[in-house]
Motif scaffolding. Structure first.
Motif, short mmCIF file in Angstrom:
data_model
loop_
_atom_site.label_atom_id
_atom_site.label_comp_id
_atom_site.label_asym_id
_atom_site.label_seq_id
_atom_site.Cartn_x
_atom_site.Cartn_y
_atom_site.Cartn_z
N GLY A 273 0.81 -1.23 0.00
CA GLY A 273 0.00 0.00 0.00
C GLY A 273 0.84 1.27 0.00
O GLY A 273 0.56 2.23 -0.72
N VAL A 274 1.91 1.25 0.78
CA VAL A 274 2.72 2.46 0.95
C VAL A 274 3.54 2.80 -0.31
O VAL A 274 4.09 3.90 -0.41
N SER A 275 3.56 1.88 -1.28
CA SER A 275 4.33 2.18 -2.51
C SER A 275 3.72 3.37 -3.26
O SER A 275 4.38 3.98 -4.09
N LYS A 276 2.46 3.71 -2.92
CA LYS A 276 1.86 4.93 -3.48
C LYS A 276 2.68 6.16 -3.10
O LYS A 276 2.69 7.16 -3.79
N LYS A 277 3.35 6.08 -1.92
CA LYS A 277 4.10 7.25 -1.43
C LYS A 277 5.60 7.08 -1.68
O LYS A 277 6.43 7.62 -0.94
N HIS A 278 5.94 6.30 -2.71
CA HIS A 278 7.36 5.94 -2.92
C HIS A 278 8.29 7.12 -3.03
O HIS A 278 9.45 7.06 -2.62
N LYS A 279 7.78 8.26 -3.54
CA LYS A 279 8.66 9.42 -3.73
C LYS A 279 9.22 9.93 -2.40
O LYS A 279 10.24 10.58 -2.35
N LYS A 280 8.50 9.61 -1.31
CA LYS A 280 8.93 10.12 -0.02
C LYS A 280 10.03 9.29 0.63
O LYS A 280 10.69 9.75 1.55
N PHE A 281 10.21 8.04 0.20
CA PHE A 281 11.25 7.26 0.89
C PHE A 281 12.19 6.49 -0.03
O PHE A 281 13.34 6.29 0.33
N LEU A 282 11.73 6.09 -1.21
CA LEU A 282 12.66 5.31 -2.06
C LEU A 282 13.92 6.10 -2.46
O LEU A 282 15.01 5.54 -2.44
#
Ligand code: BGC
Length: 257
Positions: free
Chosen positions: A214-223
């Motif tokens: 689910g959190v991969s939607k916010k990937h720009k914040k941590f990847l």
């Protein structure tokens, strides 16, 4: 079966927080109806979850021959769940396809959730056509893993339970449930993920990491904060990969009607 349903299968993804399903057009990997999500009841016993799966499947009103693929947060070894980390312990020893078939009268195939997600990525997404070693990690209640070499999956890897250099199990240290529970910032979480990814890179030397859940939607914040030799990309299908992959698996595994 009517021609228009020949390339359709229903995918259901059983997770620690929700049970999600949708009918999938296997030519495109797209949903052909709205996704249905029912929250996972606390300490849900197998019969209870099997009934919910039945309810979700019935809600689409599709012909009985349309097969169903169900993914679980557990390895599925010769049809059986040997152990489970994040659902009721009653699941250990269960043959899920048999149990589900008591509720839905159509063909059922089951697989591990991260394996299902990688299946979808190989067919429709970020791993499509990749000729090297791909390590997919799903960040959710636990950490799921799928190891794919030249498009072929090695099923049932359980790297979320590997011990890190700090002595902790990877999923107890860095799952997205831990991120939420401990109210970490993305920077703090990325530091933990850095240890996890570096350890996996040392052990498995993948050519590509794919991150789902689910959190991969916010990937720009941590990847972008994680530094590995191999590239890291978000799952193309984001959190629909589990549903799409299990639907595809069902169609491939089950005999045509
Ligand atoms: C389970 C895996 C699963 C992962 C993600 C782990 O706790 O052991 O089988 O893929 O969580 O749901």
């Amino acid at each position: 079966m009517k021609k228009k349903f020949r390339k359709v299968a229903i995918g259901v993804d059983v997770g620690g927080s929700g049970i999600k399903g949708a009918p999938v057009d296997l030519k495109t990997g797209q949903f052909i109806d709205k996704r249905v999500r029912i929250p996972t009841p606390e300490n849900a016993e197998p019969v209870e979850i099997a009934a919910i799966i039945g309810e979700i499947v019935d809600s689409f009103g599709l012909p009985d021959e349309v097969p169903v693929g169900v993914s679980f947060p557990a390895p599925i070894v010769r049809g059986q769940i040997p152990f489970i980390a994040n659902l009721s312990q009653e699941w250990a020893g269960v043959f899920p396809a048999r149990l589900i078939a008591e509720n839905i009268h159509r063909p059922v195939a089951v697989m591990n959730d991260a394996d299902a997600a990688s299946y979808a990525e190989v067919y429709y997404g970020a791993a499509n056509g990749h000729q090297g070693t791909v390590l997919m990690l799903t960040l959710g209640t636990g950490i799921g893993s799928a190891l794919v070499s030249k498009g072929t999956l090695v099923p049932n890897t359980e790297f979320g339970h590997l011990l890190l250099p700090n002595g902790m199990e990877a999923e107890h240290f860095a799952s997205s449930a831990v991120f939420e529970r401990e109210e970490l910032s993305f920077e703090q979480w990325a530091k933990r993920l850095q240890m996890v990814f570096a350890h996996y890179e040392m052990l498995f030397s993948p050519d590509l990491f794919i991150v789902g859940g689910g959190v991969s939607k916010k990937h720009k914040k941590f990847l972008p904060l994680i530094d590995t030799n191999a590239p890291i990309v978000p799952a193309d299908l984001l959190n629909t990969a589990g549903i799409v992959g299990s639907a595809l698996y069902a169609k491939q595994m089950l005999p045509e009607e």
